[in-house]
Scaffold this active site. Structure first.
Site, short mmCIF file in Angstrom:
data_model
loop_
_atom_site.label_atom_id
_atom_site.label_comp_id
_atom_site.label_asym_id
_atom_site.label_seq_id
_atom_site.Cartn_x
_atom_site.Cartn_y
_atom_site.Cartn_z
CE1 TYR A 77 9.28 -9.61 7.82
CE2 TYR A 77 10.04 -8.38 5.92
CZ TYR A 77 10.20 -8.78 7.23
OH TYR A 77 11.29 -8.36 7.95
CG HIS A 115 12.16 -10.42 10.94
ND1 HIS A 115 11.81 -10.41 9.61
CD2 HIS A 115 12.57 -11.68 11.21
CE1 HIS A 115 11.99 -11.63 9.10
NE2 HIS A 115 12.46 -12.41 10.04
CB ILE A 124 7.46 -6.91 21.75
CG1 ILE A 124 8.73 -7.16 20.93
CG2 ILE A 124 6.89 -8.22 22.31
CD1 ILE A 124 9.97 -7.48 21.75
#
Length: 163
Positions: A77, A115, A124
């Site tokens: 993560y 996230h 993004i």
């Protein structure tokens, strides 16, 4: 993209003696304050958390957490990846992310995720360049920032097999 510029980027591990560098960077980069568990996870991830130096100035960092999945597999993560604004576009974020992707491949870790706030188009776009895909949207993920929603971006890595 001359090779000369690449030479001035170096990565260093995060340890007790330099964890303050990571704290200072995070304060400058992110609208969120991180708790002790974040820093404990970052330190525990070893090679998966790195500081980036540009001409010996600490300008960026990636901090990851290793998570055990059911069945014993590990996934990574990405808690944070950031580069100070004046140093963006120099390949520092790419170098940090590639370092972690290479480690995943070498250690047969097939999944890496993070996230991203839904309005963070730069991030993004950055992750999509590396093959990450939006796999989920979580409403009200963030408590003190607007918009509070986030995307989950995931990349599945083809691991190196011993031939």
């Amino acid at each position: 993209m001359g090779a000369g510029r690449e030479m001035s980027i170096s990565l260093d591990g995060v340890r007790d003696k330099n964890v303050m560098q990571l704290k200072k960077l995070n304060t400058a980069l992110f609208p969120v304050r991180y708790n002790d568990k974040y820093y404990a996870d970052a330190l525990a991830s070893g090679e998966f958390t790195k500081l980036a130096y540009y001409s010996d100035i600490c300008v960026g960092a990636i901090a990851c957490r290793l998570e055990k999945k059911e069945g014993g597999a590990v996934r990574v993560y990405i808690m944070t990846l950031g580069v100070l604004a004046p140093y963006r576009g120099l390949g520092i974020g790419t170098r940090l992310l590639n370092h972690v992707l290479d480690l995943c491949s070498k250690q047969n870790i097939s999944e890496i995720y993070l996230h991203v706030q839904t309005n963070n188009e730069d991030a993004i776009k950055f992750y999509k360049k590396f093959g990450f895909e939006i796999t989920d949207t979580i409403q009200n993920y963030y408590t003190n920032i607007t918009p509070p929603d986030c995307y989950v971006l995931t990349k599945f890595i083809t691991c190196q097999t011993n031939k």
